[in-house]
Design a protein around this motif. Structure first.
Motif, short mmCIF file in Angstrom:
data_model
loop_
_atom_site.label_atom_id
_atom_site.label_comp_id
_atom_site.label_asym_id
_atom_site.label_seq_id
_atom_site.Cartn_x
_atom_site.Cartn_y
_atom_site.Cartn_z
N THR A 225 5.87 1.79 13.34
CA THR A 225 4.48 1.48 13.03
C THR A 225 4.21 1.71 11.55
OG1 THR A 225 3.66 1.95 15.25
CG2 THR A 225 2.10 2.23 13.44
N GLU A 226 3.45 0.79 10.93
CA GLU A 226 3.12 0.87 9.51
C GLU A 226 1.65 1.27 9.31
OE1 GLU A 226 4.80 -2.30 6.99
OE2 GLU A 226 5.84 -3.02 8.78
N ARG A 261 10.03 7.98 4.62
CA ARG A 261 11.18 8.69 4.04
C ARG A 261 11.55 9.97 4.79
NH1 ARG A 261 9.39 8.25 -2.29
NH2 ARG A 261 10.35 6.23 -2.78
N ASP A 262 10.81 10.28 5.86
CA ASP A 262 11.15 11.49 6.61
C ASP A 262 12.44 11.26 7.39
OD1 ASP A 262 9.63 14.23 7.48
OD2 ASP A 262 10.95 13.47 9.08
N ALA A 268 6.75 4.42 9.87
CA ALA A 268 6.89 3.78 8.56
C ALA A 268 5.60 3.88 7.75
CB ALA A 268 7.30 2.31 8.74
N LEU A 269 4.98 5.06 7.75
CA LEU A 269 3.77 5.26 6.96
C LEU A 269 4.14 5.51 5.50
CD1 LEU A 269 1.50 7.44 9.25
CD2 LEU A 269 2.02 4.99 9.37
N THR A 270 3.20 5.20 4.62
CA THR A 270 3.37 5.45 3.19
C THR A 270 2.25 6.37 2.71
OG1 THR A 270 1.96 3.66 2.36
CG2 THR A 270 4.22 3.07 3.01
N SER A 271 2.21 6.59 1.42
CA SER A 271 1.16 7.44 0.85
C SER A 271 -0.23 6.88 1.12
CB SER A 271 1.37 7.61 -0.66
OG SER A 271 1.43 6.35 -1.32
N GLN A 356 11.52 -0.76 3.44
CA GLN A 356 12.05 -1.96 4.06
C GLN A 356 11.02 -2.56 5.01
OE1 GLN A 356 15.78 -0.95 5.91
NE2 GLN A 356 16.79 -0.49 3.98
N GLU A 357 10.75 -3.83 4.85
CA GLU A 357 9.81 -4.52 5.73
C GLU A 357 10.34 -4.49 7.17
OE1 GLU A 357 6.82 -5.73 5.04
OE2 GLU A 357 6.99 -5.09 2.94
#
Length: 382
Positions: A225-226, A261-262, A268-271, A356-357
């Protein structure tokens, strides 16, 4: 009334061994990042106290507390270790583990006391968030469950309705099952589905028992999940839960291990998400609980590239600061960049050069949306 920040170097002593992924140095790194950037002042920091044994017993079984004491002194028989969850790679014994674990619980209780005494409405205590601890068993890096103790402490001493919010990638099982039979606490957990991830619980059908039926709210999102899907589900469902439950105070667990990055999860979460999550909670606390919000830490196992920058956003949100952009402070980079064995970030925001998408993005989003609709229907039934 300014928010307060609970910190002391004694909170770094909760350490299983040098190879273990749970490393409280991330708390110090976050504190140093905030201080070197001018967002955290000396007058913002309050020292934690130790929890008493009586406070631990609000949640934990007496025989378990005694077992932890003995284990920390090397006197608990090997034959009893496994029954208390103290023989696993996740939660091995370490010296003086009872006393060091009491400090983490006490830090969260210090946050509670600061709010209840009127010294602040919002308090951050990053050393806590040990949400896998059960009443009589250690689990998932967690000896004592500081959030569960704090919730029961608020119920017993202040007669408060507490809504517990858990955004860790791992389901907040220990807190949920502590309050599974009561309608005086609502536990809300949005996490990666347990199909592939510890602890394997947290399905939508885990809704509580007896008087507590309907007051355990679980949103298991699909692997990979993004940001957009996660944030949409989170904001919509949490506000609905708050409106239904009408809490007096929010207590949020802020694991940041859903970051892409965990090394231990598959989300797939970002800042972007970690800037928004605490700002959503901050807004909802202002609208529904007169600003009363206690935040604790939680998971996060990439301490160099992820945790300090993501956790810093909680404090910034509490202070209504706009998420900073650009270079991290020189003093912070000089202190930690050379110590990192991986490429050390230099910006507040993720640069996404290694993101990565996800090919299944549309399918994942659709599946998550269907799950959200079931949860909203459940909430209507309370």
């Amino acid at each position: 009334m300014k928010p307060l920040y609970v910190y002391d170097k004694s909170l770094l002593e909760y350490r299983f061994n040098d190879q273990h992924p749970f490393n409280q140095m991330r708390v110090k790194m976050t504190t140093d990042l905030l201080a070197s950037s001018g967002f955290l002042k000396e007058e913002d920091i309050i020292k934690p106290r130790k929890a008493t044994d009586e406070e631990l017993l609000l949640v934990h079984q007496p025989e378990y507390v005694e077992a932890v004491k003995k284990a920390g002194k090397g006197t608990l028989p090997e034959s009893q270790m496994e029954s208390y969850g103290l023989a696993s790679d996740d939660t091995p014994t370490f010296e003086d583990m009872h006393e060091k674990s009491k400090m983490l619980v006490g830090a969260t209780l210090t946050a509670v006391d600061a709010v209840m005494k009127g010294n602040a409405k919002k308090v951050l205590s990053l050393a806590g968030g040990l949400h896998h601890g059960f009443t009589g068993r250690a689990s998932g890096f967690c000896i004592y469950n500081d959030s569960a103790v704090a919730i029961e402490y608020m119920r017993k001493n202040y007669d408060l309705k507490v809504l517990y919010i858990d955004t860790d990638a791992h389901h907040g099982d220990g807190v949920q099952f502590t309050f599974y039979n009561t309608n005086e606490v609502m536990t809300y957990s949005i996490h990666e589905t347990g199909r592939y991830l510890f602890p394997g619980t947290g399905s939508t059908t885990e809704r509580g028992d007896d008087a507590g039926f309907g007051f355990s709210v679980n949103l298991p999102v699909d692997a990979f999940t993004e940001d957009e899907s996660f944030l949409s589900i989170f904001e919509d469902s949490l506000e609905n839960a708050i409106i239904k439950f009408k809490p007096d105070i929010l207590l949020s667990q802020n694991g940041v291990d859903a970051h892409y990055r965990d090394p231990m999860t598959h989300l797939a979460l970002t800042s972007k998400s970690y800037e928004e999550i605490p700002r959503i909670v901050n807004r909802l606390s202002d609208e529904y609980t007169d600003g009363k919000w206690i935040a604790v830490g939680g998971g996060g196992y990439n301490i160099w590239q992820v945790v300090p920058r993501m956790w810093a956003q909680i404090w910034l949100a509490m202070n209504n600061e706009i998420p900073p952009r650009g270079m991290l402070p020189d003093a912070y980079l000089e202190k930690y960049q050379s110590k990192s064995k991986v490429e050390f970030p230099t910006l507040w925001e993720d640069d996404l050069s290694d993101f990565q998408e996800i090919p299944r993005k549309n399918d994942i989003t659709e599946k998550n949306e269907g799950m959200l609709q079931r949860i909203l229907m459940y909430l209507e039934q309370i």
